[in-house]
Write a protein that holds these residues in place. Structure first.
Motif, short mmCIF file in Angstrom:
data_model
loop_
_atom_site.label_atom_id
_atom_site.label_comp_id
_atom_site.label_asym_id
_atom_site.label_seq_id
_atom_site.Cartn_x
_atom_site.Cartn_y
_atom_site.Cartn_z
N GLY A 215 45.11 33.77 31.89
CA GLY A 215 46.22 33.24 32.33
C GLY A 215 47.20 33.88 31.43
O GLY A 215 46.90 34.09 30.20
N GLY A 216 48.68 33.57 31.73
CA GLY A 216 49.58 33.81 30.68
C GLY A 216 49.69 32.60 29.73
O GLY A 216 49.98 31.63 30.12
N VAL A 217 49.33 33.13 28.57
CA VAL A 217 49.50 31.79 27.50
C VAL A 217 50.40 32.40 26.22
O VAL A 217 49.85 33.64 25.75
N TRP A 218 51.12 31.52 25.71
CA TRP A 218 51.70 32.18 24.33
C TRP A 218 50.93 31.93 23.16
O TRP A 218 50.85 30.84 22.93
N THR A 219 50.41 32.79 22.55
CA THR A 219 49.70 32.79 21.46
C THR A 219 49.81 33.63 20.49
O THR A 219 50.69 34.71 20.75
N GLY A 220 49.19 33.66 19.32
CA GLY A 220 49.37 35.01 18.37
C GLY A 220 48.96 36.26 18.85
O GLY A 220 49.26 37.25 18.06
N LEU A 221 48.51 36.44 20.26
CA LEU A 221 48.27 37.61 20.71
C LEU A 221 49.45 38.43 20.76
O LEU A 221 49.39 39.75 20.85
N GLN A 222 50.56 37.93 21.19
CA GLN A 222 51.67 38.64 21.29
C GLN A 222 52.33 38.99 19.90
O GLN A 222 53.59 39.57 19.89
N GLN A 223 51.75 38.84 18.87
CA GLN A 223 52.43 39.22 17.89
C GLN A 223 53.14 40.68 17.48
O GLN A 223 54.04 40.81 16.53
N MET A 245 51.07 31.22 38.86
CA MET A 245 52.35 31.62 38.53
C MET A 245 53.10 31.01 37.34
O MET A 245 53.50 29.90 37.70
N GLY A 246 53.23 31.61 36.13
CA GLY A 246 53.77 30.90 35.04
C GLY A 246 53.02 30.90 33.84
O GLY A 246 51.99 31.66 34.02
N VAL A 247 53.58 30.33 32.76
CA VAL A 247 52.83 30.17 31.57
C VAL A 247 51.92 28.96 31.42
O VAL A 247 52.33 27.94 31.75
N LYS A 248 50.59 29.21 31.06
CA LYS A 248 49.86 28.09 30.77
C LYS A 248 49.84 27.46 29.28
O LYS A 248 50.24 28.31 28.48
N THR A 249 49.54 26.29 29.16
CA THR A 249 49.32 25.89 27.94
C THR A 249 48.05 26.48 27.42
O THR A 249 47.15 26.59 28.05
N PRO A 250 47.66 26.45 25.87
CA PRO A 250 46.41 26.87 25.57
C PRO A 250 45.10 26.04 26.01
O PRO A 250 44.18 26.61 26.37
N GLU A 251 45.42 24.66 26.46
CA GLU A 251 44.44 23.89 26.91
C GLU A 251 44.07 24.43 28.47
O GLU A 251 42.97 24.35 28.95
N GLN A 252 44.97 25.07 29.13
CA GLN A 252 45.02 25.49 30.43
C GLN A 252 44.25 26.68 30.36
O GLN A 252 43.50 27.07 31.33
N GLY A 253 44.88 27.62 29.37
CA GLY A 253 44.24 28.87 29.33
C GLY A 253 42.74 28.88 28.99
O GLY A 253 42.19 29.87 29.28
#
Length: 318
Positions: A215-223, A245-253
């Motif tokens: 899913g879409g998760v904001w992590t270091g992957l987008q560096q 649809m939308g951004v997940k938390t890391p726990e959801q990811g």
């Protein structure tokens, strides 16, 4: 073939997935387990009683993560091993030191949209890190997986696989201009093809292999994203809903990774691609940038060909 569904959805967390499961007596190895989705994958597995090894490039960050996991779960069976997936010597060193059954291998670590770079073998860095390093690791740990009961191999792919199939005629951009998005897409398609062929080859050894989109998760992957674009996107995209649809938390990811690693209903059911805790629909083009798996990523002939090419590359490399 009927698509697999589960009681979970895009809002479920990794902890929700393992609630009520007892993983004591099992051992999981999670690559890239020091941060982001990998950290939450490892924490959920440890929380259900599994011993966990974090295989990471930065062992200092790994030790910090291990302490956090132990303190937050009460499970101190968390260890750290150094692993640089772009360096086959590092992969081989970890494999050589592994001396017990392995119940879960989560191929989670990865890089995305990186500037053009190559390994010592001349391999494009995204394919080398995201696929070939993990391929060599899984191949080396096959006997440890086969020695376990109901072993699971989890390949973390991405909807980015929709950017490109594997270009067998130019894997490393020797004849075409480098494109970071195409290189990432090819590497993520390779993750799915690996799962297809690994399951075909290893199911008889009691090893179930599947791939997933977290899913879409904001992590270091987008560096490697442009900083202004990243911040603007973060401000615009809402939190996920049950449809994904939308951004997940890391726990959801981490939920779909943990599902593939643990859910009893998936025993023996492999070679598939999951998203939002369900098997994805096969599509011609990924929908809304997030959903569906392209048919070329599940193609058994391409999967067999990639396995042969990958085996030759990692076997012959110095």
């Amino acid at each position: 073939m009927t698509r697999i569904t589960t009681p979970f959805d895009a809002t479920s967390t990794a902890a929700d997935v393992v609630a009520g499961l007892d993983l004591s007596g099992r051992h999981a190895l999670v690559t890239g387990g020091a941060a982001g989705i990998g950290l939450e994958t490892a924490r959920a597995l440890a929380g259900a009683g599994s011993a966990v090894t974090l295989a990471v490039r930065d062992t200092g960050a790994g030790r910090t993560a291990a302490r956090y996991i132990a303190e937050s779960t009460g499970n101190d069976r968390v260890q750290v091993r150094e692993l640089d997936l772009a360096d086959l010597r590092s992969v081989r060193a970890l494999v050589a030191r592994w001396d017990e059954p392995l119940h879960v291998l989560v191929n989670n670590a990865g890089i995305m949209a990186s500037p053009e770079a190559y390994t010592a073998q001349g391999w494009e860095l995204q394919l080398a890190t995201n696929h070939l390093g993990h391929f060599a690791l899984a191949l080396g740990l096959h006997d440890a997986l086969a020695a376990a009961d109901d072993a699971r191999v989890v390949a973390v792919s991405s909807s980015g696989h929709g950017n490109a199939p594997v270009d067998f005629d130019d894997l490393f951009f020797d004849r075409r201009p480098y494109d970071a998005g195409i290189a990432y897409g090819q590497s993520k398609t390779a993750n799915v093809l690996f799962a297809v062929e690994a399951h075909r080859r290893w199911a008889g050894d009691g090893i179930t292999t599947n791939a997933l989109m977290p899913g879409g998760v904001w992590t270091g992957l987008q560096q490697h994203w442009d900083a202004a674009t990243l911040e603007a996107t973060k401000a615009q995209v809402p939190a996920t809903d049950a449809s994904g649809m939308g951004v997940k938390t890391p726990e959801q990811g981490a939920a779909t990774s943990v599902l593939l690693a643990t859910w009893p209903g998936l025993r023996g059911m492999g070679g598939r691609y999951f998203e939002d805790c369900h098997e994805a629909e096969v599509v011609d083009q990924v929908r809304d940038g997030l959903h569906g798996v392209c048919g070329y990523a599940l193609d058994p002939e391409a999967a067999e060909r990639l396995w042969a090419v990958s085996t030759s590359l990692v076997t012959d490399a110095d």
